[in-house]
Scaffold this active site. Structure first.
Site, PDB file in Angstrom:
ATOM      1  N   THR A  18       0.833  -1.147  -0.046  1.00 13.89           N
ATOM      2  CA  THR A  18      -0.027  -0.050  -0.098  1.00 13.89           C
ATOM      3  C   THR A  18       0.997   1.327  -0.108  1.00 13.89           C
ATOM      4  O   THR A  18       0.454   2.340  -0.664  1.00 13.89           O
ATOM      5  CB  THR A  18      -0.689  -0.111   1.323  1.00 13.89           C
ATOM      6  OG1 THR A  18      -1.724  -1.185   1.427  1.00 13.89           O
ATOM      7  CG2 THR A  18      -1.843   1.099   1.267  1.00 13.89           C
ATOM      8  N   ARG A  22       7.658  -2.521   2.484  1.00 12.43           N
ATOM      9  CA  ARG A  22       8.120  -2.688   4.004  1.00 12.43           C
ATOM     10  C   ARG A  22       8.543  -4.174   4.490  1.00 12.43           C
ATOM     11  O   ARG A  22       7.590  -5.120   4.145  1.00 12.43           O
ATOM     12  CB  ARG A  22       6.646  -2.224   4.761  1.00 12.43           C
ATOM     13  CG  ARG A  22       6.650  -0.822   4.809  1.00 12.43           C
ATOM     14  CD  ARG A  22       5.277  -0.522   5.646  1.00 12.43           C
ATOM     15  NE  ARG A  22       4.985   0.862   5.430  1.00 12.43           N
ATOM     16  CZ  ARG A  22       3.886   1.444   5.922  1.00 12.43           C
ATOM     17  NH1 ARG A  22       3.180   0.679   6.560  1.00 12.43           N
ATOM     18  NH2 ARG A  22       3.432   2.556   5.742  1.00 12.43           N
ATOM     19  N   SER A 113       6.400   3.692   8.527  1.00 10.22           N
ATOM     20  CA  SER A 113       5.303   4.357   9.218  1.00 10.22           C
ATOM     21  C   SER A 113       4.919   3.956  10.690  1.00 10.22           C
ATOM     22  O   SER A 113       5.701   4.371  11.487  1.00 10.22           O
ATOM     23  CB  SER A 113       3.980   3.963   8.261  1.00 10.22           C
ATOM     24  OG  SER A 113       2.707   4.742   8.759  1.00 10.22           O
ATOM     25  N   HIS A 114       3.703   3.307  10.848  1.00 13.46           N
ATOM     26  CA  HIS A 114       3.323   2.852  12.523  1.00 13.46           C
ATOM     27  C   HIS A 114       3.822   1.812  12.878  1.00 13.46           C
ATOM     28  O   HIS A 114       3.503   1.513  14.012  1.00 13.46           O
ATOM     29  CB  HIS A 114       1.753   3.104  12.348  1.00 13.46           C
ATOM     30  CG  HIS A 114       1.305   2.147  11.342  1.00 13.46           C
ATOM     31  ND1 HIS A 114       1.405   2.155  10.125  1.00 13.46           N
ATOM     32  CD2 HIS A 114       0.707   1.105  11.583  1.00 13.46           C
ATOM     33  CE1 HIS A 114       0.742   1.247   9.421  1.00 13.46           C
ATOM     34  NE2 HIS A 114       0.533   0.455  10.395  1.00 13.46           N
ATOM     35  N   LYS A 126      10.045   4.268   0.659  1.00 16.25           N
ATOM     36  CA  LYS A 126       8.733   4.618  -0.629  1.00 16.25           C
ATOM     37  C   LYS A 126       9.712   5.909  -1.298  1.00 16.25           C
ATOM     38  O   LYS A 126      10.446   6.662  -0.913  1.00 16.25           O
ATOM     39  CB  LYS A 126       7.567   4.913   0.233  1.00 16.25           C
ATOM     40  CG  LYS A 126       7.964   5.998   1.376  1.00 16.25           C
ATOM     41  CD  LYS A 126       6.357   6.119   2.025  1.00 16.25           C
ATOM     42  CE  LYS A 126       6.284   7.145   3.259  1.00 16.25           C
ATOM     43  NZ  LYS A 126       5.092   7.250   4.253  1.00 16.25           N
ATOM     44  N   ASP A 279       2.122   9.416  14.022  1.00 14.23           N
ATOM     45  CA  ASP A 279       2.961   7.957  13.979  1.00 14.23           C
ATOM     46  C   ASP A 279       4.149   8.213  13.667  1.00 14.23           C
ATOM     47  O   ASP A 279       4.959   9.398  13.673  1.00 14.23           O
ATOM     48  CB  ASP A 279       2.054   7.183  12.863  1.00 14.23           C
ATOM     49  CG  ASP A 279       2.330   7.895  11.488  1.00 14.23           C
ATOM     50  OD1 ASP A 279       2.637   8.906  11.564  1.00 14.23           O
ATOM     51  OD2 ASP A 279       2.296   7.140  10.505  1.00 14.23           O
ATOM     52  N   ASP A 281       6.242   8.231  10.968  1.00 17.63           N
ATOM     53  CA  ASP A 281       6.836   9.168   9.900  1.00 17.63           C
ATOM     54  C   ASP A 281       5.879  10.484   9.815  1.00 17.63           C
ATOM     55  O   ASP A 281       6.113  11.204   8.738  1.00 17.63           O
ATOM     56  CB  ASP A 281       6.782   8.627   8.566  1.00 17.63           C
ATOM     57  CG  ASP A 281       5.481   8.201   8.181  1.00 17.63           C
ATOM     58  OD1 ASP A 281       4.724   7.841   8.866  1.00 17.63           O
ATOM     59  OD2 ASP A 281       5.222   7.944   6.785  1.00 17.63           O
ATOM     60  N   ASP A 283       2.752  11.171   9.160  1.00 17.96           N
ATOM     61  CA  ASP A 283       1.580  11.733   8.430  1.00 17.96           C
ATOM     62  C   ASP A 283       0.031  11.394   9.010  1.00 17.96           C
ATOM     63  O   ASP A 283      -1.021  11.475   8.660  1.00 17.96           O
ATOM     64  CB  ASP A 283       1.597  10.737   6.912  1.00 17.96           C
ATOM     65  CG  ASP A 283       1.816   9.434   6.960  1.00 17.96           C
ATOM     66  OD1 ASP A 283       1.928   8.693   8.234  1.00 17.96           O
ATOM     67  OD2 ASP A 283       2.298   8.715   5.937  1.00 17.96           O
ATOM     68  N   ARG A 284      -0.029  10.511   9.721  1.00 25.55           N
ATOM     69  CA  ARG A 284      -1.247  10.061  10.584  1.00 25.55           C
ATOM     70  C   ARG A 284      -1.488  10.833  11.880  1.00 25.55           C
ATOM     71  O   ARG A 284      -0.368  11.323  12.297  1.00 25.55           O
ATOM     72  CB  ARG A 284      -1.126   8.361  11.232  1.00 25.55           C
ATOM     73  CG  ARG A 284      -1.020   7.517   9.940  1.00 25.55           C
ATOM     74  CD  ARG A 284      -0.894   6.214  10.806  1.00 25.55           C
ATOM     75  NE  ARG A 284      -0.911   5.150   9.757  1.00 25.55           N
ATOM     76  CZ  ARG A 284      -1.465   3.980   9.622  1.00 25.55           C
ATOM     77  NH1 ARG A 284      -2.196   3.424  10.867  1.00 25.55           N
ATOM     78  NH2 ARG A 284      -1.481   3.014   8.671  1.00 25.55           N
ATOM     79  N   THR A 346      -8.018   1.941  -0.856  1.00 24.37           N
ATOM     80  CA  THR A 346      -7.035   2.342   0.172  1.00 24.37           C
ATOM     81  C   THR A 346      -5.481   2.861  -0.370  1.00 24.37           C
ATOM     82  O   THR A 346      -4.939   1.828  -1.122  1.00 24.37           O
ATOM     83  CB  THR A 346      -7.054   1.131   1.135  1.00 24.37           C
ATOM     84  OG1 THR A 346      -8.281   0.979   1.782  1.00 24.37           O
ATOM     85  CG2 THR A 346      -5.916   1.610   2.263  1.00 24.37           C
ATOM     86  N   SER A 367      -7.842   5.056   8.309  1.00 25.70           N
ATOM     87  CA  SER A 367      -6.557   4.793   8.961  1.00 25.70           C
ATOM     88  C   SER A 367      -5.883   5.712   9.791  1.00 25.70           C
ATOM     89  O   SER A 367      -4.523   5.933   9.559  1.00 25.70           O
ATOM     90  CB  SER A 367      -5.606   3.746   7.966  1.00 25.70           C
ATOM     91  OG  SER A 367      -5.400   4.817   6.897  1.00 25.70           O
ATOM     92  N   LYS A 378      -0.649  12.605   3.334  1.00 25.59           N
ATOM     93  CA  LYS A 378      -1.742  12.831   4.602  1.00 25.59           C
ATOM     94  C   LYS A 378      -0.403  13.399   5.719  1.00 25.59           C
ATOM     95  O   LYS A 378       0.518  13.424   5.471  1.00 25.59           O
ATOM     96  CB  LYS A 378      -2.306  11.597   5.316  1.00 25.59           C
ATOM     97  CG  LYS A 378      -1.452  10.443   5.746  1.00 25.59           C
ATOM     98  CD  LYS A 378      -2.177   9.261   5.888  1.00 25.59           C
ATOM     99  CE  LYS A 378      -1.362   8.009   6.250  1.00 25.59           C
ATOM    100  NZ  LYS A 378      -1.241   7.257   5.035  1.00 25.59           N
TER     101      LYS A 378
HETATM  102  C1  G16 Z   1      -0.697   3.530   4.487  1.00 20.32           C
HETATM  103  C2  G16 Z   1      -1.171   4.229   3.506  1.00 20.32           C
HETATM  104  C3  G16 Z   1      -2.541   4.454   3.650  1.00 20.32           C
HETATM  105  C4  G16 Z   1      -3.503   3.391   4.172  1.00 20.32           C
HETATM  106  C5  G16 Z   1      -2.604   2.851   5.342  1.00 20.32           C
HETATM  107  C6  G16 Z   1      -3.496   1.303   5.605  1.00 20.32           C
HETATM  108  O1  G16 Z   1      -0.534   4.322   5.571  1.00 20.32           O
HETATM  109  O2  G16 Z   1      -0.775   5.287   3.150  1.00 20.32           O
HETATM  110  O3  G16 Z   1      -3.227   5.090   2.526  1.00 20.32           O
HETATM  111  O4  G16 Z   1      -4.770   3.776   4.556  1.00 20.32           O
HETATM  112  O5  G16 Z   1      -1.360   2.250   4.870  1.00 20.32           O
HETATM  113  O6  G16 Z   1      -3.141   0.480   4.503  1.00 20.32           O
HETATM  114  P1  G16 Z   1      -3.411  -0.905   4.906  1.00 20.32           P
HETATM  115  O7  G16 Z   1      -4.914  -1.099   5.088  1.00 20.32           O
HETATM  116  O8  G16 Z   1      -3.349  -1.745   3.318  1.00 20.32           O
HETATM  117  O9  G16 Z   1      -2.547  -1.635   5.749  1.00 20.32           O
HETATM  118  P2  G16 Z   1       0.894   4.701   6.345  1.00 20.32           P
HETATM  119  O10 G16 Z   1       0.534   5.638   7.383  1.00 20.32           O
HETATM  120  O11 G16 Z   1       1.279   3.371   7.127  1.00 20.32           O
HETATM  121  O12 G16 Z   1       1.794   4.790   5.395  1.00 20.32           O
END
Ligand code: G16
Length: 545
Positions: A18, A22, A113-114, A126, A279, A281, A283-284, A346, A367, A378
């Site tokens: 996504t 990772r 990310s998280h 990324k 989170d 990085d 963005d959340r 997503t 999310s 985001k």
């Molecule tokens: C990433 C994506 C988001 C997505 C989230 C969850 O967030 O940038 O658009 O909603 O993952 O994705 P999934 O449901 O496929 O795990 P982040 O903050 O992890 O980069």
């Protein structure tokens, strides 16, 4: 400067998910693993040769090593100029802004990310393109294709660069500028929001806040913006020092992981009025009030309904977008405002074209992500400032803002149940079987809930016509309730099944139900359709948001 061409072999598992590639840190530490993927990026983004690249990460374990490798590979691949964050730190939204501001060809962001960090945690990489947004699928597919046939990569043989202070130096012909990670981003936030008005909330003692940076990248941003520029109360930023392992925590801003913040906001005496977290990085975001949680889908709806009150958005909202599993709270607002509301798969990358084409001003996801056309990612700190600015204008608490919103638009009770580390083959089988039976479910009745639509969501991008299929199984009921099943694209261990459950209630007398109770009927239906508990021998979800 000597450039070495290193022979390598392809790894079969370099398909970005996504949001980038990772994997466990130990996986990235395999010889040539990182280098192969980076070379594939340089091959696809061939216009980086002679151009500007932005580089930084969330400071997690392996960040510093990866940055030095990427600098040397960039020099070997003919990149003209790299701007890198001091100590290798840049939040994802800051990278997006820097790409746009300095007209870079793209940016490489090092983050999972998280996901947890540290030697046994996760790492990720990324690429963001020239509009500042995540690379689209056409780009990531091309990177994957190259990674599958790669035989060599190029790297400069030279010493590491000192990233501890802002400076300009050269690696061969490539210019490297080590920049302050925060300044440009903080400047953008001052343009969008009414800083004097927010500041007066704090200096007059009318509001106190607590922001949990979770020992991730937003610490320096939060200290500069909330503490220094907005003069927020003492203790406004907690866990503000970025650490390679996030102090052993899980830098995911939700009720399950931001426990210190939640307990502070729920302490009756001396609790701050406003709480937020971001989170790994940056963005959340999670927004909370005293004993009050704002669901991210609701947060997006509040933003859409009120944006015109804020200086950066006084022109109004052109349109909005949300990902498929995000609740339809924002749809109600769009409907009442007479603006378009797009439903996308997503992944933030799907908002890029809509933003570039000026179709939308705001977008968000369940999310814990929300953002606007100010960048192409985001943005956690932005969301916090949005709420602070709104509180300063409305002079209402978080809870009262949310309750008045429900009163006007109705309430979308919403939850997500995650089943983690499932056997991947079993999880794929479940989705396949659900897909096979999905249309036959239409018309079925489950005590008060009648299924009116069932499909596997597919999306045709209205700007470039690209198609994304099999993006989630959605089940719609005649009373505006909904269940969505999909597999996560960001996990690193087995498969994560996400079950998204939503129920709309317009009657204000029913706006005080406990969320899981309000959704209990639908939760049972989800299990009876999918048989998750028996299939995977799980009593309950691992995480509920
Ligand atoms: C990433 C994506 C988001 C997505 C989230 C969850 O967030 O940038 O658009 O909603 O993952 O994705 P999934 O449901 O496929 O795990 P982040 O903050 O992890 O980069």
């Amino acid at each position: 400067m000597k450039i070495n061409t290193i022979k390598t072999k392809a790894f079969p598992d370099q398909k970005p998910g996504t949001s980038g590639l990772r994997k466990k840190v130990t996986h990235f530490q395999q010889q040539h693993y990182l280098e192969n993927f980076v070379q594939a990026i340089f091959n696809v983004a061939s216009n980086l040769k002679d151009g500007l690249l932005i580089l930084g990460g969330d400071g997690r374990y392996y960040n510093s090593h990866a940055i030095q490798v990427i600098l040397k590979m960039a020099a070997a691949n003919g990149v003209k100029h790299i701007m890198v964050g001091e100590n290798g730190l840049l939040s994802t939204p800051a990278v997006s802004h820097l790409i746009r501001k300095y007209q870079a060809i793209g940016g490489i962001i090092l983050s999972a990310s998280h996901n947890p960090g540290g030697p046994d945690g996760d790492f990720g990489i990324k690429f963001n393109i020239a509009n500042g947004g995540p690379a689209p699928t056409s780009f990531t597919d091309a990177v994957y294709d190259i990674s599958q046939n790669i035989t060599e990569y190029k790297i400069a043989e030279t010493k590491d660069i000192n990233l501890e202070q802002q400076d300009t130096c050269y690696m061969g012909a490539m210019k490297i500028t080590v920049i302050n990670s925060v300044t440009d981003y903080a400047g953008l936030m001052e343009e969008l929001f009414d800083f004097p008005k927010i500041k007066s909330l704090f200096t007059s003692g009318r509001l106190s806040m607590c922001f949990d940076a979770m020992h991730a990248v937003t610490g320096p941003y939060a200290k500069e913006i909330f503490s220094k520029r907005l003069c927020a109360n003492v203790g406004a930023v907690i866990n503000g020092i970025p650490l390679e392992d996030f102090a052993g925590g899980h830098p995911d801003p939700n009720l399950a992981h931001a426990t210190e913040l939640v307990s502070r906001l729920n302490a009756s005496a001396s609790a701050p009025d406003f709480g937020a977290a971001s989170d790994g990085d940056g963005d959340r975001n999670m927004i909370i009030g005293q004993n009050f949680f704002v669901n991210p889908s609701d947060s997006l709806a509040v933003m859409a309904a009120n944006a015109h009150l804020l200086p950066g958005y006084k022109q109004g909202v052109r349109g909005v977008a949300r990902s498929l599993p995000t609740s339809r709270a924002v749809d109600k607002v769009a409907e009442s405002m007479g603006i378009d509301c797009y439903e996308t798969p997503t992944g933030w990358k799907y908002f890029g074209n809509l933003l570039d084409d000026n179709r939308i001003t705001l977008c968000g996801e369940e999310s814990f992500g929300s953002g606007s056309d100010h960048i192409r990612e985001k943005d956690g700190i932005w969301a916090v400032l949005f709420w602070l600015n709104l509180i300063a204008i409305k002079q209402q608490s978080v809870e009262n803002i949310m309750r008045s919103h429900w009163l006007r638009y109705g309430r979308h009770y919403y939850t997500r149940h995650d089943y983690e580390a499932l056997d991947s083959a079993q999880a794929d089988k479940l989705i396949k079987e659900l897909r096979a039976q999905i249309t036959s479910l239409i018309g079925n009745n489950y005590t008060g809930y009648k299924i009116v639509l069932c499909d596997d969501f597919s999306y045709i991008d209205p700007v470039d016509g690209s198609v994304a299929e099999n993006q989630g199984l959605r089940i719609l009921f005649d009373n505006d309730s909904r269940i969505v099943f999909r597999l996560s694209g960001t996990g690193t261990e087995g498969a994560t099944l996400r079950v998204y459950i939503e129920r709309y209630i317009s009657d204000p007398a029913q706006h005080d139900l406990e969320t899981q109770t309000a959704l209990s009927g639908l939760i049972k239906i989800a299990n009876s359709i999918s048989n998750i508990k028996q299939r995977f021998n799980r009593d309950a979800p691992d995480v509920i948001t």
